[in-house]
Design a protein around this motif. Structure first.
Motif, PDB file in Angstrom:
ATOM      1  N   GLY A  51       0.792  -1.237   0.000  1.00 54.17           N
ATOM      2  CA  GLY A  51       0.000   0.000   0.000  1.00 54.17           C
ATOM      3  C   GLY A  51       0.819   1.280   0.000  1.00 54.17           C
ATOM      4  O   GLY A  51       0.275   2.377   0.131  1.00 54.17           O
ATOM      5  N   TYR A  52       2.136   1.157  -0.216  1.00 52.16           N
ATOM      6  CA  TYR A  52       3.011   2.333  -0.102  1.00 52.16           C
ATOM      7  C   TYR A  52       2.680   3.402  -1.151  1.00 52.16           C
ATOM      8  O   TYR A  52       2.375   4.548  -0.813  1.00 52.16           O
ATOM      9  CB  TYR A  52       4.467   1.879  -0.216  1.00 52.16           C
ATOM     10  N   SER A  53       2.711   3.033  -2.433  1.00 52.06           N
ATOM     11  CA  SER A  53       2.450   4.052  -3.463  1.00 52.06           C
ATOM     12  C   SER A  53       0.999   4.523  -3.403  1.00 52.06           C
ATOM     13  O   SER A  53       0.720   5.702  -3.652  1.00 52.06           O
ATOM     14  CB  SER A  53       2.802   3.527  -4.863  1.00 52.06           C
ATOM     15  N   ALA A  54       0.083   3.635  -3.049  1.00 52.35           N
ATOM     16  CA  ALA A  54      -1.331   4.034  -2.955  1.00 52.35           C
ATOM     17  C   ALA A  54      -1.494   5.121  -1.892  1.00 52.35           C
ATOM     18  O   ALA A  54      -2.153   6.143  -2.116  1.00 52.35           O
ATOM     19  CB  ALA A  54      -2.194   2.812  -2.625  1.00 52.35           C
ATOM     20  N   ILE A  55      -0.862   4.917  -0.747  1.00 50.20           N
ATOM     21  CA  ILE A  55      -0.963   5.900   0.349  1.00 50.20           C
ATOM     22  C   ILE A  55      -0.286   7.212  -0.058  1.00 50.20           C
ATOM     23  O   ILE A  55      -0.830   8.302   0.143  1.00 50.20           O
ATOM     24  CB  ILE A  55      -0.376   5.319   1.656  1.00 50.20           C
ATOM     25  N   GLN A  56       0.889   7.104  -0.666  1.00 47.86           N
ATOM     26  CA  GLN A  56       1.602   8.320  -1.094  1.00 47.86           C
ATOM     27  C   GLN A  56       0.761   9.118  -2.090  1.00 47.86           C
ATOM     28  O   GLN A  56       0.660  10.342  -1.995  1.00 47.86           O
ATOM     29  CB  GLN A  56       2.944   7.945  -1.736  1.00 47.86           C
ATOM     30  N   MET A  57       0.166   8.423  -3.069  1.00 41.85           N
ATOM     31  CA  MET A  57      -0.638   9.132  -4.081  1.00 41.85           C
ATOM     32  C   MET A  57      -1.876   9.752  -3.431  1.00 41.85           C
ATOM     33  O   MET A  57      -2.217  10.903  -3.725  1.00 41.85           O
ATOM     34  CB  MET A  57      -1.040   8.179  -5.219  1.00 41.85           C
ATOM     35  N   ALA A  58      -2.528   8.983  -2.550  1.00 46.73           N
ATOM     36  CA  ALA A  58      -3.746   9.497  -1.907  1.00 46.73           C
ATOM     37  C   ALA A  58      -3.439  10.765  -1.119  1.00 46.73           C
ATOM     38  O   ALA A  58      -4.163  11.759  -1.212  1.00 46.73           O
ATOM     39  CB  ALA A  58      -4.338   8.422  -1.000  1.00 46.73           C
ATOM     40  N   VAL A  59      -2.338  10.755  -0.364  1.00 44.68           N
ATOM     41  CA  VAL A  59      -2.020  11.913   0.481  1.00 44.68           C
ATOM     42  C   VAL A  59      -1.488  13.076  -0.341  1.00 44.68           C
ATOM     43  O   VAL A  59      -1.960  14.204  -0.234  1.00 44.68           O
ATOM     44  CB  VAL A  59      -1.005  11.516   1.587  1.00 44.68           C
ATOM     45  N   GLN A  60      -0.503  12.790  -1.202  1.00 41.10           N
ATOM     46  CA  GLN A  60       0.162  13.891  -1.907  1.00 41.10           C
ATOM     47  C   GLN A  60      -0.721  14.544  -2.969  1.00 41.10           C
ATOM     48  O   GLN A  60      -0.482  15.679  -3.356  1.00 41.10           O
ATOM     49  CB  GLN A  60       1.478  13.410  -2.521  1.00 41.10           C
ATOM     50  N   LEU A  61      -1.728  13.802  -3.459  1.00 42.65           N
ATOM     51  CA  LEU A  61      -2.598  14.381  -4.495  1.00 42.65           C
ATOM     52  C   LEU A  61      -4.003  14.639  -3.978  1.00 42.65           C
ATOM     53  O   LEU A  61      -4.865  15.075  -4.727  1.00 42.65           O
ATOM     54  CB  LEU A  61      -2.692  13.422  -5.692  1.00 42.65           C
ATOM     55  N   ASP A  62      -4.205  14.322  -2.707  1.00 44.66           N
ATOM     56  CA  ASP A  62      -5.545  14.423  -2.143  1.00 44.66           C
ATOM     57  C   ASP A  62      -6.535  13.657  -3.040  1.00 44.66           C
ATOM     58  O   ASP A  62      -7.597  14.161  -3.405  1.00 44.66           O
ATOM     59  CB  ASP A  62      -5.946  15.904  -2.017  1.00 44.66           C
ATOM     60  N   ALA A  63      -6.124  12.447  -3.396  1.00 45.37           N
ATOM     61  CA  ALA A  63      -6.852  11.661  -4.394  1.00 45.37           C
ATOM     62  C   ALA A  63      -7.519  10.433  -3.781  1.00 45.37           C
ATOM     63  O   ALA A  63      -7.208  10.033  -2.656  1.00 45.37           O
ATOM     64  CB  ALA A  63      -5.868  11.202  -5.472  1.00 45.37           C
ATOM     65  N   THR A  64      -8.419   9.833  -4.564  1.00 46.83           N
ATOM     66  CA  THR A  64      -8.924   8.512  -4.191  1.00 46.83           C
ATOM     67  C   THR A  64      -8.155   7.481  -5.027  1.00 46.83           C
ATOM     68  O   THR A  64      -7.839   7.733  -6.196  1.00 46.83           O
ATOM     69  CB  THR A  64     -10.439   8.354  -4.480  1.00 46.83           C
ATOM     70  N   VAL A  65      -7.872   6.357  -4.397  1.00 48.96           N
ATOM     71  CA  VAL A  65      -7.094   5.313  -5.079  1.00 48.96           C
ATOM     72  C   VAL A  65      -7.821   3.978  -4.929  1.00 48.96           C
ATOM     73  O   VAL A  65      -8.234   3.615  -3.828  1.00 48.96           O
ATOM     74  CB  VAL A  65      -5.673   5.192  -4.468  1.00 48.96           C
ATOM     75  N   VAL A  66      -7.970   3.286  -6.045  1.00 49.70           N
ATOM     76  CA  VAL A  66      -8.439   1.896  -6.035  1.00 49.70           C
ATOM     77  C   VAL A  66      -7.230   1.068  -6.421  1.00 49.70           C
ATOM     78  O   VAL A  66      -6.559   1.365  -7.418  1.00 49.70           O
ATOM     79  CB  VAL A  66      -9.597   1.681  -7.033  1.00 49.70           C
ATOM     80  N   SER A  67      -6.911   0.053  -5.619  1.00 47.99           N
ATOM     81  CA  SER A  67      -5.693  -0.707  -5.882  1.00 47.99           C
ATOM     82  C   SER A  67      -5.955  -2.194  -5.712  1.00 47.99           C
ATOM     83  O   SER A  67      -6.710  -2.605  -4.830  1.00 47.99           O
ATOM     84  CB  SER A  67      -4.604  -0.237  -4.901  1.00 47.99           C
ATOM     85  N   VAL A  68      -5.310  -3.000  -6.556  1.00 48.85           N
ATOM     86  CA  VAL A  68      -5.525  -4.451  -6.509  1.00 48.85           C
ATOM     87  C   VAL A  68      -4.194  -5.177  -6.290  1.00 48.85           C
ATOM     88  O   VAL A  68      -3.174  -4.781  -6.833  1.00 48.85           O
ATOM     89  CB  VAL A  68      -6.258  -4.941  -7.795  1.00 48.85           C
ATOM     90  N   GLU A  69      -4.261  -6.220  -5.451  1.00 52.69           N
ATOM     91  CA  GLU A  69      -3.068  -7.011  -5.116  1.00 52.69           C
ATOM     92  C   GLU A  69      -3.484  -8.483  -5.056  1.00 52.69           C
ATOM     93  O   GLU A  69      -4.552  -8.800  -4.549  1.00 52.69           O
ATOM     94  CB  GLU A  69      -2.518  -6.541  -3.760  1.00 52.69           C
ATOM     95  N   ARG A  70      -2.627  -9.371  -5.557  1.00 53.95           N
ATOM     96  CA  ARG A  70      -3.019 -10.791  -5.555  1.00 53.95           C
ATOM     97  C   ARG A  70      -2.429 -11.583  -4.386  1.00 53.95           C
ATOM     98  O   ARG A  70      -2.864 -12.692  -4.103  1.00 53.95           O
ATOM     99  CB  ARG A  70      -2.619 -11.448  -6.863  1.00 53.95           C
ATOM    100  N   ASP A  71      -1.429 -11.022  -3.727  1.00 55.91           N
ATOM    101  CA  ASP A  71      -0.758 -11.732  -2.630  1.00 55.91           C
ATOM    102  C   ASP A  71      -1.459 -11.385  -1.316  1.00 55.91           C
ATOM    103  O   ASP A  71      -1.498 -10.218  -0.913  1.00 55.91           O
ATOM    104  CB  ASP A  71       0.714 -11.301  -2.607  1.00 55.91           C
ATOM    105  N   ILE A  72      -1.987 -12.418  -0.644  1.00 51.73           N
ATOM    106  CA  ILE A  72      -2.827 -12.150   0.535  1.00 51.73           C
ATOM    107  C   ILE A  72      -2.055 -11.480   1.682  1.00 51.73           C
ATOM    108  O   ILE A  72      -2.569 -10.579   2.338  1.00 51.73           O
ATOM    109  CB  ILE A  72      -3.582 -13.415   1.021  1.00 51.73           C
ATOM    110  N   GLU A  73      -0.811 -11.914   1.873  1.00 48.58           N
ATOM    111  CA  GLU A  73      -0.031 -11.332   2.980  1.00 48.58           C
ATOM    112  C   GLU A  73       0.205  -9.841   2.745  1.00 48.58           C
ATOM    113  O   GLU A  73       0.031  -9.009   3.641  1.00 48.58           O
ATOM    114  CB  GLU A  73       1.313 -12.059   3.064  1.00 48.58           C
TER     115      GLU A  73
END
Ligand SMILES: C[S@@+](CC[C@H](N)C(=O)[O-])C[C@H]1O[C@@H](n2cnc3c(N)ncnc32)[C@H](O)[C@@H]1O
Length: 203
Positions: A51-73
């Motif tokens: 979730g690193y880039s998702a959080i950075q983009m959300a905060v720095q751009l005041d944006a909403t982010v939808v993100s998908v990951e296949r690894d459960i951990e």
């Protein structure tokens, strides 16, 4: 109480300790700058990791982010990090293989300003074909130079690596010469390709 800075620092250390590939700082700065230029406030990300880039983009751009990951951990780590950063209302995480995800079932008719492709590098082309129709302004693909190996003329001994590098090369050539898109390669970090639809004013 944890601040955003604490959460970011924790994630950076976790990524080092657990060998999780997260975006490097040079690429992140460039990514944010580019998304700002295109006035992006909604992003679809393929490959959340923790979730690193998702959080950075959300905060720095005041944006909403939808993100998908296949690894459960990694997905569960991402959920914890997004909660710690108090961003659950703006960062929406999904656990799927992106190529098998019934995206329309979750986001029917939805359009995002930007698509950020940062998943399995050999699958960039399939990711682009599946998700580009949902991006209005700009599409960014990360790691297109793969530690310099994509442009090396030396023979890569490991067969799996060689196959992956060939797929990255095919994607790069395909998108850089696509009749419907304008793309350019940025030699920042591990290499990024920036793509916009031909004729768009958002360049
Ligand atoms: C480079 S990491 C993402 C880093 C993250 N964007 C960041 O910068 O913080 C790539 C992630 O994509 C995930 N991934 C690879 N192929 C995928 C697929 N087909 N569907 C969903 N996630 C995938 C991997 O498990 C990995 O965690």
């Amino acid at each position: 109480m944890k601040t955003y800075i604490d959460v970011i620092a924790h994630m950076e250390q976790y990524a080092i300790d657990n060998q999780v590939p997260i975006i490097d700082s040079e690429s992140l700065t460039f990514l944010i700058q580019t998304l700002k230029q295109h006035e992006v406030t909604s992003i679809l990300e393929i490959g959340s990791a923790i979730g690193y880039s998702a959080i950075q983009m959300a905060v720095q751009l005041d944006a909403t982010v939808v993100s998908v990951e296949r690894d459960i951990e990694r997905f569960e780590q991402a959920q914890q990090n997004v909660a710690a950063a108090k961003l659950t209302n703006r960062v929406h995480l999904h656990l799927h293989d992106a190529l098998e995800w019934d995206f329309e079932a979750d986001y029917a008719e939805k359009q995002f300003d930007a698509l950020f492709i940062d998943a399995a590098k050999g699958k960039n082309l399939q990711m682009f074909e599946k998700f580009a129709p949902y991006a209005k302004k700009v599409i960014i693909t990360d790691n297109v130079l793969y530690h310099g190996l994509v442009e090396t003329t030396e023979r890569i001994r490991n067969r799996r690596t060689r196959q992956m590098i060939n797929k990255i090369r095919q994607y790069n050539e395909w998108i850089l010469n696509h009749p419907e898109y304008d793309s350019h390669l940025e030699r920042v970090g591990d290499g990024l390709i920036i793509t916009v639809r031909k004729g768009e004013t958002h360049v």
